[in-house]
Design an enzyme around this catalytic site. Structure first.
Site, PDB file in Angstrom:
ATOM      1  CD  GLU A  81      -2.808  -1.146   2.406  1.00  0.00           C
ATOM      2  OE1 GLU A  81      -3.946  -1.598   2.263  1.00  0.00           O
ATOM      3  OE2 GLU A  81      -2.391  -0.731   3.488  1.00  0.00           O
ATOM      4  CB  CYS A  95       2.929   7.792   2.901  1.00  0.00           C
ATOM      5  SG  CYS A  95       3.280   6.759   4.307  1.00  0.00           S
ATOM      6  CB  CYS A 102       7.306  -4.365   9.540  1.00  0.00           C
ATOM      7  SG  CYS A 102       8.625  -3.520  10.455  1.00  0.00           S
ATOM      8  CB  CYS A 106       5.716  -1.732  16.797  1.00  0.00           C
ATOM      9  SG  CYS A 106       7.405  -1.238  16.420  1.00  0.00           S
ATOM     10  CB  CYS A 109       2.592  -1.259  14.060  1.00  0.00           C
ATOM     11  SG  CYS A 109       2.863  -1.146  12.280  1.00  0.00           S
ATOM     12  N   GLY A 152       6.726  -1.362   6.717  1.00  0.00           N
ATOM     13  CA  GLY A 152       8.126  -1.775   6.787  1.00  0.00           C
ATOM     14  C   GLY A 152       9.054  -0.822   7.491  1.00  0.00           C
ATOM     15  CD  GLU A 153      13.100   0.563  10.758  1.00  0.00           C
ATOM     16  OE1 GLU A 153      12.131   1.052  11.356  1.00  0.00           O
ATOM     17  OE2 GLU A 153      14.109   1.225  10.454  1.00  0.00           O
ATOM     18  CB  SER A 184       9.667   7.214   9.765  1.00  0.00           C
ATOM     19  OG  SER A 184       9.219   6.863  11.046  1.00  0.00           O
ATOM     20  CG  LEU A 208      11.124   8.345  21.983  1.00  0.00           C
ATOM     21  CD1 LEU A 208      12.452   7.605  21.957  1.00  0.00           C
ATOM     22  CD2 LEU A 208      11.333   9.772  22.512  1.00  0.00           C
ATOM     23  CG  ASN A 283      -6.440   4.162  12.805  1.00  0.00           C
ATOM     24  OD1 ASN A 283      -7.564   4.386  13.228  1.00  0.00           O
ATOM     25  ND2 ASN A 283      -6.197   3.444  11.729  1.00  0.00           N
ATOM     26  CB  CYS A 324       1.728   8.037   7.498  1.00  0.00           C
ATOM     27  SG  CYS A 324       2.482   8.526   5.995  1.00  0.00           S
TER      28      CYS A 324
HETATM   29  N1  SAH Z   1       8.947   1.414  10.475  1.00  0.00           N
HETATM   30  C1  SAH Z   1       9.100   2.814  10.497  1.00  0.00           C
HETATM   31  C2  SAH Z   1       8.317   3.539   9.447  1.00  0.00           C
HETATM   32  C3  SAH Z   1       6.924   3.052   9.160  1.00  0.00           C
HETATM   33  S1  SAH Z   1       5.757   3.342  10.425  1.00  0.00           S
HETATM   34  C4  SAH Z   1       8.798   3.359  11.880  1.00  0.00           C
HETATM   35  O1  SAH Z   1       8.274   2.630  12.707  1.00  0.00           O
HETATM   36  O2  SAH Z   1       9.131   4.522  12.133  1.00  0.00           O
HETATM   37  C5  SAH Z   1       5.486   5.090  10.324  1.00  0.00           C
HETATM   38  C6  SAH Z   1       4.913   5.711  11.584  1.00  0.00           C
HETATM   39  O3  SAH Z   1       3.555   5.300  11.813  1.00  0.00           O
HETATM   40  C7  SAH Z   1       5.681   5.305  12.824  1.00  0.00           C
HETATM   41  O4  SAH Z   1       5.910   6.386  13.661  1.00  0.00           O
HETATM   42  C8  SAH Z   1       4.743   4.302  13.441  1.00  0.00           C
HETATM   43  O5  SAH Z   1       5.016   4.135  14.784  1.00  0.00           O
HETATM   44  C9  SAH Z   1       3.395   4.916  13.162  1.00  0.00           C
HETATM   45  N2  SAH Z   1       2.269   3.990  13.369  1.00  0.00           N
HETATM   46  C10 SAH Z   1       2.285   2.644  13.371  1.00  0.00           C
HETATM   47  N3  SAH Z   1       1.061   2.146  13.654  1.00  0.00           N
HETATM   48  C11 SAH Z   1       0.255   3.220  13.822  1.00  0.00           C
HETATM   49  C12 SAH Z   1      -1.143   3.368  14.138  1.00  0.00           C
HETATM   50  N4  SAH Z   1      -1.904   2.329  14.320  1.00  0.00           N
HETATM   51  N5  SAH Z   1      -1.625   4.627  14.266  1.00  0.00           N
HETATM   52  C13 SAH Z   1      -0.841   5.708  14.054  1.00  0.00           C
HETATM   53  N6  SAH Z   1       0.463   5.623  13.734  1.00  0.00           N
HETATM   54  C14 SAH Z   1       1.007   4.397  13.628  1.00  0.00           C
HETATM   55 FE1  SF4 Z   2       7.147  -0.930  14.122  1.00  0.00          FE
HETATM   56 FE2  SF4 Z   2       7.317   0.715  11.995  1.00  0.00          FE
HETATM   57 FE3  SF4 Z   2       7.537  -1.933  11.675  1.00  0.00          FE
HETATM   58 FE4  SF4 Z   2       5.195  -0.919  12.329  1.00  0.00          FE
HETATM   59  S1  SF4 Z   2       6.295  -0.556  10.438  1.00  0.00           S
HETATM   60  S2  SF4 Z   2       6.173  -2.751  13.227  1.00  0.00           S
HETATM   61  S3  SF4 Z   2       5.800   0.789  13.628  1.00  0.00           S
HETATM   62  S4  SF4 Z   2       8.925  -0.622  12.842  1.00  0.00           S
END
Ligand code: SAH
Ligand code: SF4
Length: 335
Positions: A81, A95, A102, A106, A109, A152-153, A184, A208, A283, A324
């Site tokens: 996506e 985005c 990933c 987390c 997520c 993804g990371e 990010s 963070l 979200n 995003c």
């Molecule tokens: N993996 C990277 C980039 C992709 S996620 C990272 O984690 O930074 C991009 C951003 O969206 C991150 O800050 C992530 O923590 C946030 N994110 C993930 N799940 C989310 C959700 N359910 N609602 C809002 N932001 C979310």
């Molecule tokens: Fe964590 Fe970013 Fe991967 Fe989601 S996409 S699991 S927020 S590192």
């Protein structure tokens, strides 16, 4: 789209041919090799076969039309996506995803729940942006910036992410300035150290999401590997080299990290540095509850009163699950 194949096909052609073809793909945004005049029929046929220009995607437009999501099938049938966010004043930002799923896991997520399915190639990353460049061209608009905040990371697929940025930055490619890119990361310190050595001055954002290690470990497995202190030391080294502001993303989760004491603790970490905090409205993906708007504003005030620069992330395309960082898997359709 297979850009890498283009080079292979035209390797015996004169130099100017490469420029001509790059211009056709990235500047004129052609979608059909027959539209590229001046190529021999034989070459066109070969390009059609080995480097088809078609980029497939199913489009979803949010009800207030501030964002457009595309669901893109890859060659192996996997789906990714990508979201186009349209700000007022034409700051069109794409985005992008850099992996299917990933590996970082987390807890909050949706992408994290999938685990890692595979890395995206450089071509697959660039194709997402090209898709929207073509889409916007029809409205005489352009992609202005690219953020790696989709699935993804980025630092778990470092080379392909940097390769894609190089191609999009190339004046003969999309020609986007380095500062138009934002990466990010959940805090993979080796990636931050590598990025500090790159010539490209892209923007860096760190997810963070917690003001101390105890909370961070509850929601982000990467916090078992690196403490916040270790992470911030590496970020400070990065700033010392790049002299660029770093953004810290902070998801607001009800009762977990959104109390006054957390704001004060966060302020202590952030104060006096070239940092900016971006509060993100969460979200909900099931396990946690999002903080109220009122709580977010209050949290922001505490940070500001304590000398921290803060922004709140505007929500895009909620109704198309297209904000995003929330891109992923409904009903396992990515499997
Ligand atoms: N993996 C990277 C980039 C992709 S996620 C990272 O984690 O930074 C991009 C951003 O969206 C991150 O800050 C992530 O923590 C946030 N994110 C993930 N799940 C989310 C959700 N359910 N609602 C809002 N932001 C979310
Ligand atoms: Fe964590 Fe970013 Fe991967 Fe989601 S996409 S699991 S927020 S590192």
């Amino acid at each position: 789209m297979e850009f890498s194949n283009i080079r292979e096909v035209i390797k015996n052609e004169p130099r100017y041919r490469t420029d001509q073809i790059m211009r056709a793909v990235f500047v004129d945004l052609v979608e059909d090799w027959d539209k590229v005049t001046g190529l021999s029929k034989k070459l066109r046929e070969e390009l059609k076969k080995k480097c088809p220009l078609e980029i497939k995607g199913e489009i979803f437009i949010s009800s207030n039309e501030d964002s457009v999501k595309v669901l893109m099938p890859l060659v192996d049938g996997k789906l990714i996506e990508t979201v186009l966010m349209m700000y007022k004043g034409e700051r069109n930002s794409v985005c992008v995803s850099c992996q299917v799923g990933c590996p970082m896991g987390c807890k909050f997520c949706a992408t994290g729940k999938m685990g890692l399915i595979r890395d995206l190639t450089t071509d697959e990353i660039v194709s997402q942006v090209l898709f929207f460049s073509r889409y916007l061209k029809k409205e005489k608009k352009r992609v202005r910036s690219v953020v790696f905040m989709g699935m993804g990371e980025p630092f778990a697929n470092y080379e392909n992410v940097i390769g894609a940025i190089r191609l999009m930055h190339d004046p003969k490619g999309l020609g986007l300035g380095a500062r138009r890119f934002s990466i990010s990361t959940c805090g993979l310190v080796k990636g931050i150290q590598k990025l500090a050595k790159e010539e490209l001055d892209v923007n860096l954002a760190i997810s963070l999401h917690a003001s101390n290690d105890t909370i961070r470990r509850k929601i982000m497995p990467v916090a078992q590997t690196y403490t916040i202190k270790e992470l911030l030391e590496v970020v400070d080294d990065y700033i010392a080299v790049k002299h660029r502001k770093v953004m810290f993303e902070y998801l607001m989760i009800s009762d977990l990290n959104d109390r006054d004491e957390h704001a004060l603790e966060l302020a202590k970490l952030m104060k006096g540095k070239l940092y900016v905090v971006n509060l993100i409205s969460y979200n909900s993906t099931g396990e946690f509850k999002s903080s109220t708007q009122k709580r977010m504003k209050h949290f922001k005030n505490i940070l500001e009163e304590n000398g921290v620069e803060v922004t709140i992330r505007y929500r895009f395309g909620r109704d198309i699950q297209g904000a995003c960082g929330q891109l992923a898997t409904e009903k396992g359709k990515h499997q």
